[in-house]
Design a protein around this motif. Sequence first.
Motif, PDB file in Angstrom:
ATOM      1  N   ARG A 156      41.742  55.342  45.436  1.00 43.20           N
ATOM      2  CA  ARG A 156      42.054  53.950  45.770  1.00 43.20           C
ATOM      3  C   ARG A 156      40.918  53.025  45.318  1.00 43.20           C
ATOM      4  O   ARG A 156      41.154  51.963  44.739  1.00 43.20           O
ATOM      5  N   GLU A 157      39.679  53.475  45.587  1.00 43.38           N
ATOM      6  CA  GLU A 157      38.532  52.659  45.165  1.00 43.38           C
ATOM      7  C   GLU A 157      38.483  52.539  43.643  1.00 43.38           C
ATOM      8  O   GLU A 157      38.194  51.470  43.107  1.00 43.38           O
ATOM      9  N   LYS A 158      38.774  53.629  42.941  1.00 41.17           N
ATOM     10  CA  LYS A 158      38.812  53.578  41.482  1.00 41.17           C
ATOM     11  C   LYS A 158      39.894  52.615  41.014  1.00 41.17           C
ATOM     12  O   LYS A 158      39.685  51.839  40.059  1.00 41.17           O
ATOM     13  N   ALA A 159      41.058  52.683  41.677  1.00 40.73           N
ATOM     14  CA  ALA A 159      42.156  51.779  41.295  1.00 40.73           C
ATOM     15  C   ALA A 159      41.767  50.333  41.544  1.00 40.73           C
ATOM     16  O   ALA A 159      42.071  49.452  40.726  1.00 40.73           O
ATOM     17  N   ILE A 160      41.088  50.066  42.670  1.00 39.87           N
ATOM     18  CA  ILE A 160      40.670  48.693  42.978  1.00 39.87           C
ATOM     19  C   ILE A 160      39.667  48.216  41.935  1.00 39.87           C
ATOM     20  O   ILE A 160      39.756  47.081  41.438  1.00 39.87           O
ATOM     21  N   VAL A 161      38.707  49.105  41.589  1.00 43.12           N
ATOM     22  CA  VAL A 161      37.712  48.732  40.578  1.00 43.12           C
ATOM     23  C   VAL A 161      38.405  48.453  39.249  1.00 43.12           C
ATOM     24  O   VAL A 161      38.118  47.464  38.557  1.00 43.12           O
ATOM     25  N   ALA A 162      39.346  49.343  38.883  1.00 41.01           N
ATOM     26  CA  ALA A 162      40.059  49.148  37.615  1.00 41.01           C
ATOM     27  C   ALA A 162      40.866  47.864  37.650  1.00 41.01           C
ATOM     28  O   ALA A 162      40.924  47.119  36.656  1.00 41.01           O
ATOM     29  N   LEU A 163      41.504  47.607  38.777  1.00 46.20           N
ATOM     30  CA  LEU A 163      42.307  46.380  38.905  1.00 46.20           C
ATOM     31  C   LEU A 163      41.408  45.149  38.824  1.00 46.20           C
ATOM     32  O   LEU A 163      41.766  44.167  38.157  1.00 46.20           O
ATOM     33  N   ARG A 164      40.254  45.236  39.457  1.00 42.15           N
ATOM     34  CA  ARG A 164      39.327  44.099  39.381  1.00 42.15           C
ATOM     35  C   ARG A 164      38.883  43.864  37.937  1.00 42.15           C
ATOM     36  O   ARG A 164      38.778  42.730  37.485  1.00 42.15           O
ATOM     37  N   GLU A 165      38.596  44.971  37.238  1.00 42.93           N
ATOM     38  CA  GLU A 165      38.181  44.823  35.837  1.00 42.93           C
ATOM     39  C   GLU A 165      39.302  44.208  35.015  1.00 42.93           C
ATOM     40  O   GLU A 165      39.060  43.332  34.171  1.00 42.93           O
ATOM     41  N   GLN A 166      40.531  44.644  35.266  1.00 42.13           N
ATOM     42  CA  GLN A 166      41.654  44.079  34.518  1.00 42.13           C
ATOM     43  C   GLN A 166      41.867  42.609  34.877  1.00 42.13           C
ATOM     44  O   GLN A 166      42.139  41.778  34.001  1.00 42.13           O
ATOM     45  N   VAL A 167      41.750  42.314  36.165  1.00 42.24           N
ATOM     46  CA  VAL A 167      41.914  40.908  36.574  1.00 42.24           C
ATOM     47  C   VAL A 167      40.820  40.061  35.928  1.00 42.24           C
ATOM     48  O   VAL A 167      41.083  38.962  35.440  1.00 42.24           O
ATOM     49  N   ALA A 168      39.595  40.604  35.908  1.00 45.37           N
ATOM     50  CA  ALA A 168      38.491  39.846  35.302  1.00 45.37           C
ATOM     51  C   ALA A 168      38.740  39.653  33.817  1.00 45.37           C
ATOM     52  O   ALA A 168      38.566  38.538  33.275  1.00 45.37           O
ATOM     53  N   SER A 169      39.174  40.721  33.134  1.00 44.42           N
ATOM     54  CA  SER A 169      39.416  40.576  31.696  1.00 44.42           C
ATOM     55  C   SER A 169      40.599  39.656  31.443  1.00 44.42           C
ATOM     56  O   SER A 169      40.595  38.883  30.487  1.00 44.42           O
ATOM     57  N   LEU A 170      41.617  39.738  32.327  1.00 45.28           N
ATOM     58  CA  LEU A 170      42.756  38.831  32.179  1.00 45.28           C
ATOM     59  C   LEU A 170      42.335  37.380  32.428  1.00 45.28           C
ATOM     60  O   LEU A 170      42.783  36.462  31.734  1.00 45.28           O
ATOM     61  N   SER A 171      41.481  37.233  33.431  1.00 46.23           N
ATOM     62  CA  SER A 171      41.018  35.872  33.728  1.00 46.23           C
ATOM     63  C   SER A 171      40.238  35.311  32.546  1.00 46.23           C
ATOM     64  O   SER A 171      40.403  34.141  32.168  1.00 46.23           O
TER      65      SER A 171
END
Length: 173
Positions: free
Chosen positions: A126-141
């Motif tokens: 879950r933590e890995k998924a959150i980190v990955a999601l944050r990275e994707q959100v940051a790159s998307l942003s």
Amino acid sequence: MLTSGLVLGLSISKFNGGDALFQLAMFVILLFLLKKYAFGPLMGIMTQREEHVASEINAAEASRLEASKYLEEQRELLKQSRVEATQLIENAKQQGETQREDIIIQARTEAERLKESAKREIVQEREKAIVALREQVASLSVLIASKVIEKELSEADQEKLINHYIQEAGEER
């Protein structure tokens, strides 16, 4: 009549004491000889036979007592064997019960360990998924910001663009 008495072998005569004494003396001599040569050995044989029968009776009684003693020993051994067999069965039951309880405890411990391990893995994933999601959100942003900077978009175009990039991010996963 006299002739008829002779024919029958009867003699009518007087008592003869000498013959009676002779017969009595012969009878006494015969008794003495019988006692010395017949009754003595015969009594010895009878005494031997009596002693032999008595010794056989004593031997049979001794054998009976020994057999009775042996039978009692065998009964005692059988009783003791039954007690030992019962104890062995009880010990085996107790060991089986102890082993069963140990196996159950080990299985429960292993299940708890696996459960805790799975929980840790789930938390890590879950933590890995959150980190990955944050990275994707940051790159998307960053990507959205760069696109917005390149051109001015209306509010509807921005919303469309954000939804489009969110869909792309979802498909990449």
